[in-house]
Design a protein around this motif. Structure first.
Motif, PDB file in Angstrom:
ATOM      1  N   LEU A   1      32.978   7.654  66.007  1.00 43.73           N
ATOM      2  CA  LEU A   1      31.959   8.147  66.930  1.00 43.73           C
ATOM      3  C   LEU A   1      31.489   9.523  66.474  1.00 43.73           C
ATOM      4  CD1 LEU A   1      30.381   8.282  69.681  1.00 43.73           C
ATOM      5  CD2 LEU A   1      32.475   9.273  70.659  1.00 43.73           C
ATOM      6  N   VAL A   2      30.178   9.682  66.395  1.00 41.85           N
ATOM      7  CA  VAL A   2      29.553  10.987  66.203  1.00 41.85           C
ATOM      8  C   VAL A   2      28.766  11.267  67.472  1.00 41.85           C
ATOM      9  CG1 VAL A   2      27.924  12.354  64.846  1.00 41.85           C
ATOM     10  CG2 VAL A   2      29.384  10.646  63.712  1.00 41.85           C
ATOM     11  N   TYR A   3      28.995  12.416  68.082  1.00 48.84           N
ATOM     12  CA  TYR A   3      28.310  12.692  69.356  1.00 48.84           C
ATOM     13  C   TYR A   3      28.140  14.196  69.515  1.00 48.84           C
ATOM     14  CZ  TYR A   3      32.144  14.632  72.154  1.00 48.84           C
ATOM     15  OH  TYR A   3      33.103  15.455  72.676  1.00 48.84           O
ATOM     16  N   GLY A   4      27.590  14.596  70.654  1.00 53.50           N
ATOM     17  CA  GLY A   4      27.181  15.971  70.865  1.00 53.50           C
ATOM     18  C   GLY A   4      28.238  16.988  71.183  1.00 53.50           C
ATOM     19  N   GLY A   5      29.502  16.603  71.225  1.00 49.95           N
ATOM     20  CA  GLY A   5      30.583  17.563  71.333  1.00 49.95           C
ATOM     21  C   GLY A   5      31.002  17.994  72.721  1.00 49.95           C
ATOM     22  N   GLY A   6      30.331  17.509  73.761  1.00 51.83           N
ATOM     23  CA  GLY A   6      30.646  17.940  75.117  1.00 51.83           C
ATOM     24  C   GLY A   6      31.816  17.202  75.735  1.00 51.83           C
ATOM     25  N   ASP A   7      32.341  17.787  76.815  1.00 52.74           N
ATOM     26  CA  ASP A   7      33.497  17.211  77.513  1.00 52.74           C
ATOM     27  C   ASP A   7      33.143  16.763  78.924  1.00 52.74           C
ATOM     28  OD1 ASP A   7      36.131  16.429  77.911  1.00 52.74           O
ATOM     29  OD2 ASP A   7      36.764  18.395  78.644  1.00 52.74           O
ATOM     30  N   ILE A   8      31.863  16.698  79.232  1.00 54.51           N
ATOM     31  CA  ILE A   8      31.438  16.318  80.583  1.00 54.51           C
ATOM     32  C   ILE A   8      30.439  15.170  80.494  1.00 54.51           C
ATOM     33  CG2 ILE A   8      31.893  18.561  81.639  1.00 54.51           C
ATOM     34  CD1 ILE A   8      28.965  19.269  81.275  1.00 54.51           C
ATOM     35  N   GLY A   9      30.229  14.512  81.630  1.00 54.85           N
ATOM     36  CA  GLY A   9      29.261  13.432  81.709  1.00 54.85           C
ATOM     37  C   GLY A   9      29.632  12.234  80.857  1.00 54.85           C
ATOM     38  N   LEU A  10      28.613  11.472  80.486  1.00 45.69           N
ATOM     39  CA  LEU A  10      28.853  10.304  79.644  1.00 45.69           C
ATOM     40  C   LEU A  10      29.348  10.729  78.261  1.00 45.69           C
ATOM     41  CD1 LEU A  10      25.856   7.878  80.375  1.00 45.69           C
ATOM     42  CD2 LEU A  10      27.967   8.250  81.665  1.00 45.69           C
ATOM     43  N   MET A  11      28.914  11.891  77.798  1.00 41.48           N
ATOM     44  CA  MET A  11      29.370  12.385  76.499  1.00 41.48           C
ATOM     45  C   MET A  11      30.888  12.532  76.477  1.00 41.48           C
ATOM     46  SD  MET A  11      26.492  15.306  75.708  1.00 41.48           S
ATOM     47  CE  MET A  11      27.406  15.922  74.321  1.00 41.48           C
ATOM     48  N   GLY A  12      31.410  13.209  77.471  1.00 49.28           N
ATOM     49  CA  GLY A  12      32.855  13.392  77.531  1.00 49.28           C
ATOM     50  C   GLY A  12      33.587  12.085  77.717  1.00 49.28           C
ATOM     51  N   ALA A  13      32.994  11.183  78.507  1.00 49.09           N
ATOM     52  CA  ALA A  13      33.650   9.907  78.797  1.00 49.09           C
ATOM     53  C   ALA A  13      33.804   9.055  77.542  1.00 49.09           C
ATOM     54  CB  ALA A  13      32.862   9.141  79.858  1.00 49.09           C
ATOM     55  N   ILE A  14      32.744   8.956  76.737  1.00 49.69           N
ATOM     56  CA  ILE A  14      32.838   8.103  75.550  1.00 49.69           C
ATOM     57  C   ILE A  14      33.762   8.727  74.512  1.00 49.69           C
ATOM     58  CG2 ILE A  14      30.778   9.091  74.411  1.00 49.69           C
ATOM     59  CD1 ILE A  14      30.221   6.255  73.341  1.00 49.69           C
ATOM     60  N   ALA A  15      33.752  10.047  74.389  1.00 48.77           N
ATOM     61  CA  ALA A  15      34.629  10.699  73.412  1.00 48.77           C
ATOM     62  C   ALA A  15      36.093  10.550  73.796  1.00 48.77           C
ATOM     63  CB  ALA A  15      34.254  12.170  73.281  1.00 48.77           C
ATOM     64  N   ARG A  16      36.406  10.804  75.057  1.00 50.40           N
ATOM     65  CA  ARG A  16      37.801  10.694  75.486  1.00 50.40           C
ATOM     66  C   ARG A  16      38.289   9.262  75.402  1.00 50.40           C
ATOM     67  NH1 ARG A  16      35.805  14.217  79.367  1.00 50.40           N
ATOM     68  NH2 ARG A  16      35.687  12.518  80.876  1.00 50.40           N
ATOM     69  N   SER A  17      37.426   8.298  75.713  1.00 47.18           N
ATOM     70  CA  SER A  17      37.810   6.893  75.631  1.00 47.18           C
ATOM     71  C   SER A  17      38.075   6.476  74.188  1.00 47.18           C
ATOM     72  CB  SER A  17      36.712   6.013  76.237  1.00 47.18           C
ATOM     73  OG  SER A  17      37.026   4.646  76.106  1.00 47.18           O
ATOM     74  N   THR A  18      37.227   6.928  73.272  1.00 47.29           N
ATOM     75  CA  THR A  18      37.424   6.624  71.855  1.00 47.29           C
ATOM     76  C   THR A  18      38.749   7.198  71.367  1.00 47.29           C
ATOM     77  OG1 THR A  18      35.021   6.653  71.502  1.00 47.29           O
ATOM     78  CG2 THR A  18      36.422   6.817  69.548  1.00 47.29           C
ATOM     79  N   LEU A  19      39.007   8.448  71.722  1.00 50.63           N
ATOM     80  CA  LEU A  19      40.252   9.101  71.321  1.00 50.63           C
ATOM     81  C   LEU A  19      41.467   8.387  71.902  1.00 50.63           C
ATOM     82  CD1 LEU A  19      39.213  12.841  71.745  1.00 50.63           C
ATOM     83  CD2 LEU A  19      39.729  11.690  69.582  1.00 50.63           C
ATOM     84  N   ALA A  20      41.395   8.056  73.191  1.00 54.94           N
ATOM     85  CA  ALA A  20      42.525   7.413  73.862  1.00 54.94           C
ATOM     86  C   ALA A  20      42.847   6.052  73.265  1.00 54.94           C
ATOM     87  CB  ALA A  20      42.235   7.264  75.353  1.00 54.94           C
ATOM     88  N   SER A  21      41.837   5.427  72.648  1.00 55.76           N
ATOM     89  CA  SER A  21      42.037   4.107  72.044  1.00 55.76           C
ATOM     90  C   SER A  21      42.360   4.198  70.560  1.00 55.76           C
ATOM     91  CB  SER A  21      40.788   3.247  72.260  1.00 55.76           C
ATOM     92  OG  SER A  21      40.520   3.086  73.642  1.00 55.76           O
ATOM     93  N   GLY A  22      42.582   5.411  70.072  1.00 55.70           N
ATOM     94  CA  GLY A  22      42.978   5.579  68.673  1.00 55.70           C
ATOM     95  C   GLY A  22      41.838   5.724  67.696  1.00 55.70           C
ATOM     96  N   GLY A  23      40.625   5.966  68.190  1.00 56.99           N
ATOM     97  CA  GLY A  23      39.472   6.085  67.314  1.00 56.99           C
ATOM     98  C   GLY A  23      39.234   7.498  66.814  1.00 56.99           C
ATOM     99  N   HIS A  24      38.302   7.615  65.890  1.00 57.66           N
ATOM    100  CA  HIS A  24      37.957   8.907  65.286  1.00 57.66           C
ATOM    101  C   HIS A  24      36.666   9.437  65.904  1.00 57.66           C
ATOM    102  CE1 HIS A  24      36.553  11.865  62.328  1.00 57.66           C
ATOM    103  NE2 HIS A  24      37.827  11.976  61.982  1.00 57.66           N
ATOM    104  N   VAL A  25      36.683  10.721  66.268  1.00 55.83           N
ATOM    105  CA  VAL A  25      35.531  11.334  66.928  1.00 55.83           C
ATOM    106  C   VAL A  25      35.120  12.595  66.188  1.00 55.83           C
ATOM    107  CG1 VAL A  25      34.643  12.386  69.046  1.00 55.83           C
ATOM    108  CG2 VAL A  25      36.216  10.427  69.179  1.00 55.83           C
ATOM    109  N   THR A  26      33.832  12.696  65.907  1.00 57.69           N
ATOM    110  CA  THR A  26      33.242  13.906  65.357  1.00 57.69           C
ATOM    111  C   THR A  26      32.293  14.477  66.399  1.00 57.69           C
ATOM    112  OG1 THR A  26      33.356  13.093  63.075  1.00 57.69           O
ATOM    113  CG2 THR A  26      31.805  14.885  63.524  1.00 57.69           C
ATOM    114  N   GLY A  27      32.588  15.673  66.877  1.00 59.27           N
ATOM    115  CA  GLY A  27      31.726  16.350  67.835  1.00 59.27           C
ATOM    116  C   GLY A  27      30.923  17.427  67.144  1.00 59.27           C
ATOM    117  N   ILE A  28      29.618  17.457  67.410  1.00 56.33           N
ATOM    118  CA  ILE A  28      28.737  18.443  66.790  1.00 56.33           C
ATOM    119  C   ILE A  28      27.952  19.132  67.900  1.00 56.33           C
ATOM    120  CG2 ILE A  28      26.900  18.838  65.104  1.00 56.33           C
ATOM    121  CD1 ILE A  28      27.760  16.275  63.688  1.00 56.33           C
TER     122      ILE A  28
END
Length: 202
Positions: free
Chosen positions: A39-66
């Motif tokens: 996942l490449v996304y906008g780097g935030g921890d709130i809203g849908l942005m935070g939700a998709i990043a935390r879900s990806t991480l919790a499932s063992g995925g790789h996240v790049t926040g910019i």
């Protein structure tokens, strides 16, 4: 063979008023991780942005926040990602998000999400890239935009040869398959272009 390795997801820094949008972001994060797609996304921890990043991480995925420096505090930057890039401004942020991604997906969001999506559509229309762009029309969120694009074509502002190339999915589970299905077509187009190029210009 082209395979989608990273997906840039544009989505709201707000959760919106419909719980299903938040659930969709979380579900897509899990699907990305399960498929081994970063996942490449906008780097935030709130809203849908935070939700998709935390879900990806919790499932063992790789996240790049910019994220640009001026939004670090405003959007409550998520510092737990594997790769976090703080840029000088929005222009650098968008350039890096483009460079790090094999495809683009727009989940529900506000004017920032709309602007990022339309920019990718414009670049693709002008032939600046051929990466897949998918509009996730979940619960009909993007239907007005899709209708507007159709209206532009009817009114003659999207002329033949200057089509706006995009995919549409109405279910989260259809997003990755649609992107992967577009990849062989992209490879075929690239191969055709290489074959047509004069010797010495490849």
């Amino acid at each position: 063979m082209i395979r989608i390795r990273t997906v840039c997801v544009y989505c709201g820094s707000s959760a919106g008023s419909r719980p299903e949008h938040l659930a969709a972001a979380e579900a897509f994060g899990r699907l990305l991780a399960e498929a081994g797609v970063g996942l490449v996304y906008g780097g935030g921890d709130i809203g849908l942005m935070g939700a998709i990043a935390r879900s990806t991480l919790a499932s063992g995925g790789h996240v790049t926040g910019i994220i640009p420096q001026f939004l670090v505090d405003r959007e409550v930057m998520l510092g737990d990602v594997q790769e976090l890039v703080v840029t000088a401004d929005m222009h650098e942020r968008k350039r890096l998000m483009f460079e790090r991604s094999d495809a683009f997906v727009a989940l529900p969001g506000g004017v920032g999400t709309l602007e990022e999506l339309v920019e990718q559509l414009t670049w693709a229309q002008l032939g600046r890239h051929d990466k897949p762009i998918l509009i996730a029309d979940l619960a009909g969120f993007w239907t007005p935009l899709i209708s507007l694009l159709d209206h532009m074509a009817v009114e003659g502002f999207l002329r033949p040869g200057l089509d706006v190339p995009y995919l549409v999915a109405t279910r989260v589970e259809d997003i990755l398959p649609a992107l992967e299905a577009a990849a062989p077509l992209l490879q075929e187009l690239a191969d055709d272009a290489d074959a047509a190029a004069p010797v010495g210009q490849l």
